[in-house]
Design an enzyme around this catalytic site. Sequence first.
Site, short mmCIF file in Angstrom:
data_model
loop_
_atom_site.label_atom_id
_atom_site.label_comp_id
_atom_site.label_asym_id
_atom_site.label_seq_id
_atom_site.Cartn_x
_atom_site.Cartn_y
_atom_site.Cartn_z
N PHE A 198 -14.94 -9.75 -8.58
CA PHE A 198 -14.52 -10.29 -9.87
C PHE A 198 -13.31 -9.20 -10.25
O PHE A 198 -12.56 -8.97 -9.25
CB PHE A 198 -15.67 -10.30 -10.85
N GLY A 228 0.77 -1.01 0.07
CA GLY A 228 -0.11 0.06 0.01
C GLY A 228 1.02 1.22 -0.05
O GLY A 228 2.00 1.22 0.03
N ALA A 248 -5.97 -6.27 3.85
CA ALA A 248 -4.60 -6.64 3.81
C ALA A 248 -4.29 -7.92 3.23
O ALA A 248 -4.49 -8.87 4.11
CB ALA A 248 -4.00 -6.10 5.10
N HIS A 281 -1.91 -6.21 -14.05
CA HIS A 281 -3.65 -6.42 -14.46
C HIS A 281 -3.68 -5.63 -15.89
O HIS A 281 -2.97 -4.49 -16.27
CB HIS A 281 -4.48 -5.39 -13.64
N LYS A 297 -7.82 -17.44 0.89
CA LYS A 297 -9.09 -16.26 1.26
C LYS A 297 -10.22 -17.29 1.81
O LYS A 297 -11.01 -17.01 2.71
CB LYS A 297 -9.68 -15.59 -0.04
N TYR A 304 -3.77 -18.63 -3.54
CA TYR A 304 -4.32 -17.45 -3.24
C TYR A 304 -5.52 -17.51 -2.71
O TYR A 304 -6.28 -17.11 -1.74
CB TYR A 304 -4.17 -16.32 -4.26
N SER A 318 -1.87 -10.61 -3.34
CA SER A 318 -3.08 -10.59 -4.23
C SER A 318 -2.45 -11.31 -5.66
O SER A 318 -3.44 -11.10 -6.48
CB SER A 318 -3.92 -9.62 -4.20
N GLY A 356 -3.33 -20.76 -16.14
CA GLY A 356 -4.25 -20.57 -15.08
C GLY A 356 -5.65 -19.58 -15.40
O GLY A 356 -6.28 -19.41 -14.73
N ARG A 384 -1.95 -17.28 -20.71
CA ARG A 384 -1.29 -17.30 -19.41
C ARG A 384 -1.71 -18.34 -18.46
O ARG A 384 -2.89 -18.80 -18.40
CB ARG A 384 -1.53 -15.80 -18.60
#
Length: 346
Positions: free
Chosen positions: A172, A39, A77, A192, A148, A144, A80, A285, A283
């Site tokens: 999403f 962050g 936090a 991204h 979660k 990942y 990701s 996955g 890519r």
Amino acid sequence: MSRKRFLVTGGAGFVGSHIVAALLAEGHEVVVYDNLSLGHRAAVLPGARLIVGDLADGAAIDAALSDGPWDAVFHFASLSLVGESMTLPFKYLLENGVNGIRLVEACVRHGIKRFVLSSTANLFGAADRSPIDETVAINPHSPYGESKFMVERALFWADQIHGMRSACLRYFNAAGADPDGRLGEDHTPETHLIPLAIDAVLGRRPPLSIFGSDYATPDGTCIRDYIHVTDLADAHIRVLTQLDNRSVHYNVGTGRGYSVLEIVESVARVAGKQVPATMAGRRAGDPAVLVAGADKLRSETGWSPRFTDLDDVVGTAFRWREAHPRGYDDAVARSAPTSTPQRVRA
Ligand code: UDP
């Protein structure tokens, strides 16, 4: 809504900082708990207080939670990067999963009544249905996603045994930026699509690589559900009213998907010129289509996305990135001479 107090872990990150902005806009008191590893100090708006602390530091978490009462804890936090988690699984399972569970335990101990978790559509793996609603089977696609889900399960038992209500919001593709231009997306490394396409059109990076053109979609490129981060923030605030008597899970997206090529075209329209791009291999996955079925969120909370035009979503991201070539480093440089010091507690 009367003035409330909220603790936001990861409130200096992309999604977290936009939730902080939304809570401040409603007149609430907000304390951000963030170790600033991913962050940015400049992403914490001046109205919020920043505690620089790590999720692994139980004593610091206890100190922050002791400074209640808190109407709710929002937990953003986390690490990701799905791809990174495929090579460093235990980093994710420990830092996101175990530390997240420790936070849940601490919240129960401190008598927190409401907890909102930033979760992920990655929980659903390569679902064989679209849109993906809450009835699709959970089958995390990566460490990942699994990390979660570990926290989601801890929240389930925190509710069953201790009555702490929680909302798990499975996002999403969070996209866009604060419409007022105060906040944006600044990841290192950036992986991204939208920020990379914007940087490519601005000539700041090499041409965009389009990962795969042989998927079973109309134009052969992957389809995703890009939800504006301000709409995502609105969803977090609306779910709070659901938590008086029960815990909830919602998939959060617009319900409309766009292909990689459609995103590239949108960036070109917003920028007024073509995006330099080359076709590349798939890519690892990446499922072909990920679109949210968000009817449950809409019907139970009255939420609906305000950013329904893709060019508006891309436009907010474009404007922030164009104005901040070095991300928040620019914001720090610009605001340094006049900024009000933030109260920082170690
Ligand atoms: N993508 C791409 N080139 C890039 C980055 C992403 O073609 O440089 C594609 C990616 O394969 C996926 C879509 O864009 O189909 C969205 O990827 P992103 O990493 O933004 O989000 P994800 O869906 O992985 O969470």
